[in-house]
Design a protein around this motif. Structure first.
Motif, PDB file in Angstrom:
ATOM      1  N   UNK A  43       0.812  -1.209   0.000  1.00 50.57           N
ATOM      2  CA  UNK A  43       0.000   0.000   0.000  1.00 50.57           C
ATOM      3  C   UNK A  43       0.849   1.263   0.000  1.00 50.57           C
ATOM      4  N   UNK A  44       1.897   1.268   0.802  1.00 50.97           N
ATOM      5  CA  UNK A  44       2.797   2.428   0.847  1.00 50.97           C
ATOM      6  C   UNK A  44       3.468   2.618  -0.512  1.00 50.97           C
ATOM      7  N   UNK A  49       5.059   5.825  -4.973  1.00 48.75           N
ATOM      8  CA  UNK A  49       5.909   5.704  -6.150  1.00 48.75           C
ATOM      9  C   UNK A  49       5.061   5.712  -7.417  1.00 48.75           C
ATOM     10  N   UNK A  50       5.720   5.738  -8.570  1.00 47.81           N
ATOM     11  CA  UNK A  50       5.011   5.818  -9.845  1.00 47.81           C
ATOM     12  C   UNK A  50       5.010   4.441 -10.492  1.00 47.81           C
ATOM     13  N   UNK A  51       3.820   3.897 -10.746  1.00 48.14           N
ATOM     14  CA  UNK A  51       3.720   2.594 -11.395  1.00 48.14           C
ATOM     15  C   UNK A  51       3.904   2.754 -12.903  1.00 48.14           C
ATOM     16  N   UNK A  81      10.825   5.028  -8.171  1.00 50.15           N
ATOM     17  CA  UNK A  81      10.869   5.740  -6.894  1.00 50.15           C
ATOM     18  C   UNK A  81      11.865   6.888  -6.971  1.00 50.15           C
ATOM     19  N   UNK A  82      11.481   8.025  -6.468  1.00 41.96           N
ATOM     20  CA  UNK A  82      12.389   9.166  -6.383  1.00 41.96           C
ATOM     21  C   UNK A  82      13.376   8.919  -5.250  1.00 41.96           C
ATOM     22  N   UNK A  99      10.923  -2.341  -7.984  1.00 40.21           N
ATOM     23  CA  UNK A  99      11.054  -0.886  -7.908  1.00 40.21           C
ATOM     24  C   UNK A  99      12.482  -0.495  -8.287  1.00 40.21           C
ATOM     25  N   UNK A 100      12.600   0.496  -9.140  1.00 37.27           N
ATOM     26  CA  UNK A 100      13.913   1.067  -9.468  1.00 37.27           C
ATOM     27  C   UNK A 100      13.899   2.527  -9.049  1.00 37.27           C
ATOM     28  N   UNK A 101      15.051   3.046  -8.686  1.00 33.71           N
ATOM     29  CA  UNK A 101      15.116   4.429  -8.232  1.00 33.71           C
ATOM     30  C   UNK A 101      15.543   5.365  -9.357  1.00 33.71           C
TER      31      UNK A 101
END
Length: 293
Positions: A43-44, A49-51, A81-82, A99-101
């Protein structure tokens, strides 16, 4: 389809077997799952983040589907993710996501080095690492504060982190299958030394020798060995020089060369779908396993 048995690092397999044999480990896994922490983290992640998708930053998203098709896995959700720190991670059990930053994208660009990282993360899915990796993450985030860990489970914490470090070696091999050992080593160079403008001319052979020097330091007496064990005990990734040495060595092995040859044959339609051994186009049945072709 690629099977983990074709590439799994032997230290990964041995560490996992050792981990699962520890008394109390199955109970710990069951307890953590019962807390609903996966849904909490999901959920977080969804909200912060951006899907990525065909309609959301498709240039980045389009790296993922062909890798999943080649590995024969279901496509996970994919997020950006930023975070200025270059990183990528795979999380979840029933809902797996990568997730990639932003720092990773800025460092590597969107070429084959990014493919190597995404393939590495997909390797965790292919090898079924993700559940235990997620549990390791709960531990590192302080799951003991939730009352499920105590002094008696400290050995499990160290064992799961030890296995996690070894599992990264298997997934480096997946990155090599999708790209090449050279690309994976080059990616390690970026992560250790900085952008291409600085690290383009790294000698990977010279860097791999540093891992040999590290081994000699680590094995120089019980005290030095104890210090080095302490240095890595709470790390979830091996040192980069060690990873580079391991992937270069594997790239020169018969196992890697045979695997890539069989993948090429499979893509050209000349491999048995059951036993994955080369077949002649004129055969009605596979002469290795008897399957009708």
């Amino acid at each position: 389809m690629i099977r983990p048995a074709e590439f799994i690092h032997p230290e990964d397999a041995a560490a996992l077997s050792q981990l699962e044999s520890i008394p109390g480990f199955p109970a710990l896994v069951k307890k953590i799952l019962s807390l609903g922490l996966e849904q909490f983290a999901y959920g977080i992640n969804m909200a912060s983040t951006i899907r990525l998708s065909p309609n959301q930053l498709p240039r980045l998203y389009n790296h993922l589907p062909p890798i999943c098709r080649k590995l024969g896995i279901d496509e996970p959700e994919f997020y950006l993710q930023m975070d200025p720190n270059p990183n990528a991670y795979t999380f979840g059990d029933t809902k797996i996501y990568i997730t990639v930053t932003s720092g990773l994208i800025e460092l590597l660009g969107d070429g084959e080095e990014l493919d190597a990282v995404i393939a590495h993360e997909c390797g965790h899915i292919l090898c079924r690492h993700v559940l235990y990796h997620s549990i390791a993450d709960y531990i590192l985030r302080g799951a003991d504060g939730l009352g499920i860990l105590g002094a008696l489970t400290v050995p499990i914490q160290y064992a799961i982190l030890y296995w996690q470090r070894k599992s990264e070696l298997s997934c480096d091999r997946v990155g090599s299958i999708i790209t090449s050992p050279e690309v994976v080593a080059r990616t390690m160079g970026r992560l250790s030394g900085g952008p291409k403008s600085i690290t383009a001319e790294i000698s990977m052979a010279e860097w791999a020798k540093q891992a040999d020097i590290y081994d000699s330091i680590r094995n120089d007496g019980l005290w030095n060995k104890a210090l080095q064990i302490y240095a890595v005990a709470l790390q979830n990734h091996p040192f980069c020089a060690v990873r580079v040495r391991e992937i270069i060595k594997w790239g020169e092995s018969g196992q890697y060369k045979n695997l890539m040859r069989n993948l090429h044959l499979n893509e050209s339609g000349t491999v048995c779908p059951r036993c994955h051994k080369p077949v002649d186009k004129d055969w009605a049945f596979c002469k290795h396993c008897g399957m009708k072709l």
